[in-house]
Design an enzyme around this catalytic site. Structure first.
Site, PDB file in Angstrom:
ATOM      1  N   HIS A  17     -49.391  28.673 -15.702  1.00 37.61           N
ATOM      2  CA  HIS A  17     -50.356  28.167 -14.728  1.00 37.61           C
ATOM      3  C   HIS A  17     -49.558  27.348 -13.720  1.00 37.61           C
ATOM      4  O   HIS A  17     -48.365  27.125 -13.914  1.00 37.61           O
ATOM      5  CB  HIS A  17     -51.464  27.357 -15.402  1.00 37.61           C
ATOM      6  CG  HIS A  17     -51.026  26.073 -16.061  1.00 37.61           C
ATOM      7  ND1 HIS A  17     -50.049  26.015 -17.040  1.00 37.61           N
ATOM      8  CD2 HIS A  17     -51.440  24.783 -15.883  1.00 37.61           C
ATOM      9  CE1 HIS A  17     -49.893  24.758 -17.434  1.00 37.61           C
ATOM     10  NE2 HIS A  17     -50.717  23.992 -16.736  1.00 37.61           N
ATOM     11  N   HIS A  58     -49.831  24.101 -12.591  1.00 34.72           N
ATOM     12  CA  HIS A  58     -49.707  22.647 -12.593  1.00 34.72           C
ATOM     13  C   HIS A  58     -48.249  22.265 -12.306  1.00 34.72           C
ATOM     14  O   HIS A  58     -47.320  22.991 -12.670  1.00 34.72           O
ATOM     15  CB  HIS A  58     -50.163  22.062 -13.927  1.00 34.72           C
ATOM     16  CG  HIS A  58     -51.665  21.956 -14.038  1.00 34.72           C
ATOM     17  ND1 HIS A  58     -52.311  21.738 -15.226  1.00 34.72           N
ATOM     18  CD2 HIS A  58     -52.627  22.037 -13.080  1.00 34.72           C
ATOM     19  CE1 HIS A  58     -53.620  21.669 -14.999  1.00 34.72           C
ATOM     20  NE2 HIS A  58     -53.840  21.849 -13.707  1.00 34.72           N
ATOM     21  N   ASP A  77     -46.121  20.390 -13.494  1.00 36.47           N
ATOM     22  CA  ASP A  77     -45.119  20.249 -14.559  1.00 36.47           C
ATOM     23  C   ASP A  77     -44.752  21.597 -15.189  1.00 36.47           C
ATOM     24  O   ASP A  77     -44.046  21.633 -16.203  1.00 36.47           O
ATOM     25  CB  ASP A  77     -45.593  19.253 -15.633  1.00 36.47           C
ATOM     26  CG  ASP A  77     -46.942  19.605 -16.232  1.00 36.47           C
ATOM     27  OD1 ASP A  77     -47.829  20.080 -15.491  1.00 36.47           O
ATOM     28  OD2 ASP A  77     -47.126  19.409 -17.447  1.00 36.47           O
ATOM     29  N   HIS A  78     -45.208  22.679 -14.568  1.00 40.60           N
ATOM     30  CA  HIS A  78     -44.885  24.034 -15.053  1.00 40.60           C
ATOM     31  C   HIS A  78     -44.275  24.931 -13.983  1.00 40.60           C
ATOM     32  O   HIS A  78     -43.831  26.030 -14.295  1.00 40.60           O
ATOM     33  CB  HIS A  78     -46.130  24.691 -15.660  1.00 40.60           C
ATOM     34  CG  HIS A  78     -46.614  23.965 -16.876  1.00 40.60           C
ATOM     35  ND1 HIS A  78     -46.367  24.398 -18.153  1.00 40.60           N
ATOM     36  CD2 HIS A  78     -47.278  22.778 -16.995  1.00 40.60           C
ATOM     37  CE1 HIS A  78     -46.869  23.522 -19.018  1.00 40.60           C
ATOM     38  NE2 HIS A  78     -47.432  22.530 -18.334  1.00 40.60           N
ATOM     39  N   HIS A 120     -58.024  25.315 -19.613  1.00 45.49           N
ATOM     40  CA  HIS A 120     -57.183  24.260 -19.018  1.00 45.49           C
ATOM     41  C   HIS A 120     -57.143  24.510 -17.507  1.00 45.49           C
ATOM     42  O   HIS A 120     -57.317  23.580 -16.708  1.00 45.49           O
ATOM     43  CB  HIS A 120     -55.802  24.297 -19.654  1.00 45.49           C
ATOM     44  CG  HIS A 120     -54.826  23.320 -19.094  1.00 45.49           C
ATOM     45  ND1 HIS A 120     -54.894  21.974 -19.332  1.00 45.49           N
ATOM     46  CD2 HIS A 120     -53.746  23.501 -18.294  1.00 45.49           C
ATOM     47  CE1 HIS A 120     -53.904  21.372 -18.706  1.00 45.49           C
ATOM     48  NE2 HIS A 120     -53.191  22.270 -18.061  1.00 45.49           N
TER      49      HIS A 120
HETATM   50  C1  5PN Z   1     -48.812  15.765 -17.190  1.00 43.51           C
HETATM   51  C2  5PN Z   1     -49.968  15.977 -16.295  1.00 43.51           C
HETATM   52  N1  5PN Z   1     -50.333  15.023 -15.497  1.00 43.51           N
HETATM   53  C3  5PN Z   1     -51.370  15.158 -14.642  1.00 43.51           C
HETATM   54  C4  5PN Z   1     -52.059  16.321 -14.629  1.00 43.51           C
HETATM   55  C5  5PN Z   1     -53.171  16.727 -13.857  1.00 43.51           C
HETATM   56  O1  5PN Z   1     -53.763  16.100 -12.992  1.00 43.51           O
HETATM   57  O2  5PN Z   1     -53.518  17.981 -14.216  1.00 43.51           O
HETATM   58  C6  5PN Z   1     -52.606  18.456 -15.235  1.00 43.51           C
HETATM   59  C7  5PN Z   1     -51.713  17.319 -15.457  1.00 43.51           C
HETATM   60  C8  5PN Z   1     -50.640  17.182 -16.317  1.00 43.51           C
HETATM   61  O3  5PN Z   1     -50.269  18.175 -17.136  1.00 43.51           O
HETATM   62 ZN    ZN Z   2     -51.377  21.996 -17.135  1.00 43.65          ZN
HETATM   63 ZN    ZN Z   3     -48.336  20.686 -18.733  1.00 42.00          ZN
END
Ligand code: 5PN
Ligand code: ZN
Ligand code: ZN
Length: 268
Positions: free
Chosen positions: A96, A98, A100-101, A185
């Site tokens: 996805h 986001h 952090d990915h 998610h």
């Molecule tokens: C680690 C993290 N921090 C904030 C958010 C967010 O607003 O949606 C996903 C998410 C995260 O995985």
């Molecule tokens: Zn996420």
């Molecule tokens: Zn994540």
């Protein structure tokens, strides 16, 4: 032929509150968790599933998550320790979009980019509560341009022009590489199963389940588009693990992470 090797590429850590990790349950307080990418050495090419976060982006847009990431924990840094360079990667798959990915996508300039069609659509038109999650659009200069003023980071455009291939449904994208739909998610979330010769399949939950504790409690995280769908996807992962005798690898699990083999070590 199934995959030859799987490397977990460490991407540093972030902090969220315990009530975000365990929705409506907690306990509250700072929870520091790992982020990582998955490198798959397959006869059809080199694949990366998720690419972690970009440190500068998090410092600019979400500094309260206190990112800790060394040079070695960046995508170029991790590829270097396994003898590769970013241009060697043939395919990027994002569970996805986001931040952090997908923060490391921008390094992988030669790769084709795969994701669920609904995910690409959703991050072009996020719900108001998803804007922070979808704040790093560096993976798609085109989308960044389209979202315009909504975008919280303003990276220069035309850094690279990724080729997108959008998918739908469950897919075996290469022999022994399976994408399973696990929405909730986000709108178009995929989890990945990798079959290997000498061990049980590895089932990467991505953010459909942050940790073993989430699974044991059947408790979702608080970042979600649809909590009921999220819970159904968590159950689906449990069922898939049983059906294929697969080992679950969670996306953000401080308790399990020390037991994971990290690059330059690998699974085969
Ligand atoms: C680690 C993290 N921090 C904030 C958010 C967010 O607003 O949606 C996903 C998410 C995260 O995985
Ligand atoms: Zn996420
Ligand atoms: Zn994540």
């Amino acid at each position: 032929m199934s995959a030859n090797k799987v490397y977990l590429l460490d991407g540093g850590t972030l902090v969220i509150d315990g009530y975000h990790a365990f929705w409506n349950r907690g306990p509250g307080g700072e929870l520091r968790f790992p982020c990582y990418a998955v490198l798959i050495d397959h006869p059809d090419g080199l694949y990366i599933f998720d690419t972690g976060y970009d440190h500068a982006h998090v410092e600019r847009v979400l500094p309260f998550e206190k990112p800790l990431q060394t040079e070695t924990q960046t995508i170029p840094g991790q590829l270097k320790i396994v003898g590769l360079k970013p241009a060697d990667i043939n395919y990027v798959i994002n569970s996805h979009y986001h931040f952090d990915h997908c923060g490391g996508n921008i390094h992988l300039t030669e790769a084709s980019t795969l994701c669920h069609a609904k995910e690409l659509e959703a991050c072009g038109c996020p719900q108001p509560f998803e804007v922070l999650g979808y704040s790093d659009l560096s993976f798609s200069p085109e989308m960044q341009q389209q979202r315009g003023s909504e975008v919280l980071n303003a990276l220069p455009l035309d850094i690279y022009t990724p080729k997108f291939e959008t998918l739908g449904g469950d897919q075996e994208i290469a022999k022994g590489l399976w994408l399973f739909e696990t929405p909730g998610h986000t709108a178009g979330h995929y989890s990945l199963m990798v079959e290997l010769k000498n061990r049980r399949p590895m089932l990467f939950t991505a953010d459909a389940c942050y940790s073993k504790k989430n699974m044991d409690l059947m408790c979702i995280s608080s970042f979600h588009l649809d909590p009921v769908a999220s819970l159904n996807s968590m159950q689906r992962l449990k069922d898939l693990a049983e059906k294929y005798d697969a080992e679950l690898f969670y996306s953000h699990d401080p308790a399990s992470y020390p037991d994971y083999q990290l690059a330059p070590n690998f699974y085969s």
